[in-house]
Design a protein around this motif. Structure first.
Motif, short mmCIF file in Angstrom:
data_model
loop_
_atom_site.label_atom_id
_atom_site.label_comp_id
_atom_site.label_asym_id
_atom_site.label_seq_id
_atom_site.Cartn_x
_atom_site.Cartn_y
_atom_site.Cartn_z
N VAL A 131 0.84 -1.19 0.00
CA VAL A 131 0.00 0.00 0.00
C VAL A 131 0.89 1.26 0.00
O VAL A 131 0.66 2.19 -0.77
N ALA A 132 1.93 1.23 0.83
CA ALA A 132 2.85 2.37 0.89
C ALA A 132 3.53 2.58 -0.46
O ALA A 132 3.67 3.72 -0.93
N ARG A 133 3.89 1.48 -1.10
CA ARG A 133 4.55 1.56 -2.40
C ARG A 133 3.61 2.14 -3.46
O ARG A 133 4.00 2.95 -4.29
N ALA A 134 2.35 1.69 -3.40
CA ALA A 134 1.35 2.16 -4.37
C ALA A 134 1.05 3.65 -4.17
O ALA A 134 0.73 4.35 -5.11
N GLN A 135 1.17 4.10 -2.92
CA GLN A 135 0.83 5.50 -2.62
C GLN A 135 2.01 6.45 -2.83
O GLN A 135 1.85 7.66 -2.78
N ALA A 136 3.20 5.88 -3.06
CA ALA A 136 4.40 6.72 -3.15
C ALA A 136 4.44 7.54 -4.44
O ALA A 136 5.22 8.49 -4.53
N GLY A 137 3.62 7.17 -5.44
CA GLY A 137 3.52 8.04 -6.61
C GLY A 137 4.02 7.45 -7.92
O GLY A 137 3.48 7.73 -8.97
N GLU A 138 5.05 6.59 -7.85
CA GLU A 138 5.64 6.09 -9.09
C GLU A 138 4.78 5.02 -9.77
O GLU A 138 4.72 4.94 -11.00
N VAL A 139 4.09 4.21 -8.97
CA VAL A 139 3.32 3.08 -9.51
C VAL A 139 2.01 3.57 -10.11
O VAL A 139 1.25 4.30 -9.48
N LYS A 140 1.73 3.13 -11.36
CA LYS A 140 0.48 3.52 -12.01
C LYS A 140 -0.50 2.35 -12.12
O LYS A 140 -1.71 2.53 -12.16
N GLU A 141 0.04 1.12 -12.23
CA GLU A 141 -0.83 -0.04 -12.33
C GLU A 141 -0.36 -1.16 -11.41
O GLU A 141 0.82 -1.48 -11.36
#
Ligand code: ZN
Length: 201
Positions: A131-141
């Motif tokens: 969740v933290a990784r997804a919210q960090a901004g770089e991940v789009k999918e």
């Protein structure tokens, strides 16, 4: 009392080999014998490879993969698309997807699935880091490539819920007829899933 046929060192080797998945005691004896007969070209290189792996192994702090470098080889690879993260239950699943050679993104290894009956809640898995990784901004999918089991699907559902309201697009693997599969041999659940996820041709 059973008579011993080899010194304790060799008995121990057979015993340890027998603990590997897929090797029973008979296969373990065969494997041990192959190693003993091929000391130079198999036993010694294998022992050295095991030693190096045992010394250097660590869990990747970013994705949960296991490698001898940290971050892992996949996380360090600049040619991989950092905007796509494929979520899997186990490292074996990551290896299977890599063998298929169709993913050019990165991964997130959960370390299993949610299973209340076995006492495995979301906190026992690498979900908070996802969740933290997804919210960090770089991940789009985020591609949820979890097992098509009840536990895998409910874990997917939980993750999707946690990411509601973020801008990350969430996708899942399609379910249905396997490549080369004959309809007559498929179970009802697979057929039903294939019909539900039908596509226009
Ligand atoms: Zn990694």
């Amino acid at each position: 009392m059973v008579k011993k046929i080899a010194a304790p060192e060799i008995e121990r080797l057979i015993q340890l080999l027998g603990r590997l998945p897929g090797l029973g005691s008979r296969s373990a004896r065969k494997a041990a014998l192959a190693l003993l007969k091929r000391r130079q070209d198999l036993l010694i290189p294998l022992a050295q490879a095991l030693n190096v792996a045992a010394e250097k192994l660590s869990e990747c702090p970013t994705c949960g993969n296991i490698d001898t470098v940290s971050p892992c080889t996949i996380c360090q690879d600049p040619r991989r698309d950092p905007t796509l993260v494929v979520v899997v239950e186990e490292i074996g699943d990551l290896w299977a997807l890599e063998r298929a050679g169709v993913i050019n993104g990165r991964y997130h290894v959960l370390g299993g699935h949610i299973s209340p009956l076995d006492g495995i809640g979301p906190d026992k898995l690498n979900i908070a880091s996802l969740v933290a990784r997804a919210q960090a901004g770089e991940v789009k999918e985020l591609l949820l490539a979890l097992n098509a089991t009840v536990e895998g699907q409910s874990t997917s559902h939980y993750i999707a819920q946690q990411l509601q309201g973020t801008s990350v697009a969430i996708s899942r693997l399609a379910q249905g007829v396997p490549v080369g599969g004959e309809l007559d041999y498929l179970d009802e659940g697979t057929l039903a899933a294939a019909i539900k996820s039908r596509k226009r041709v």
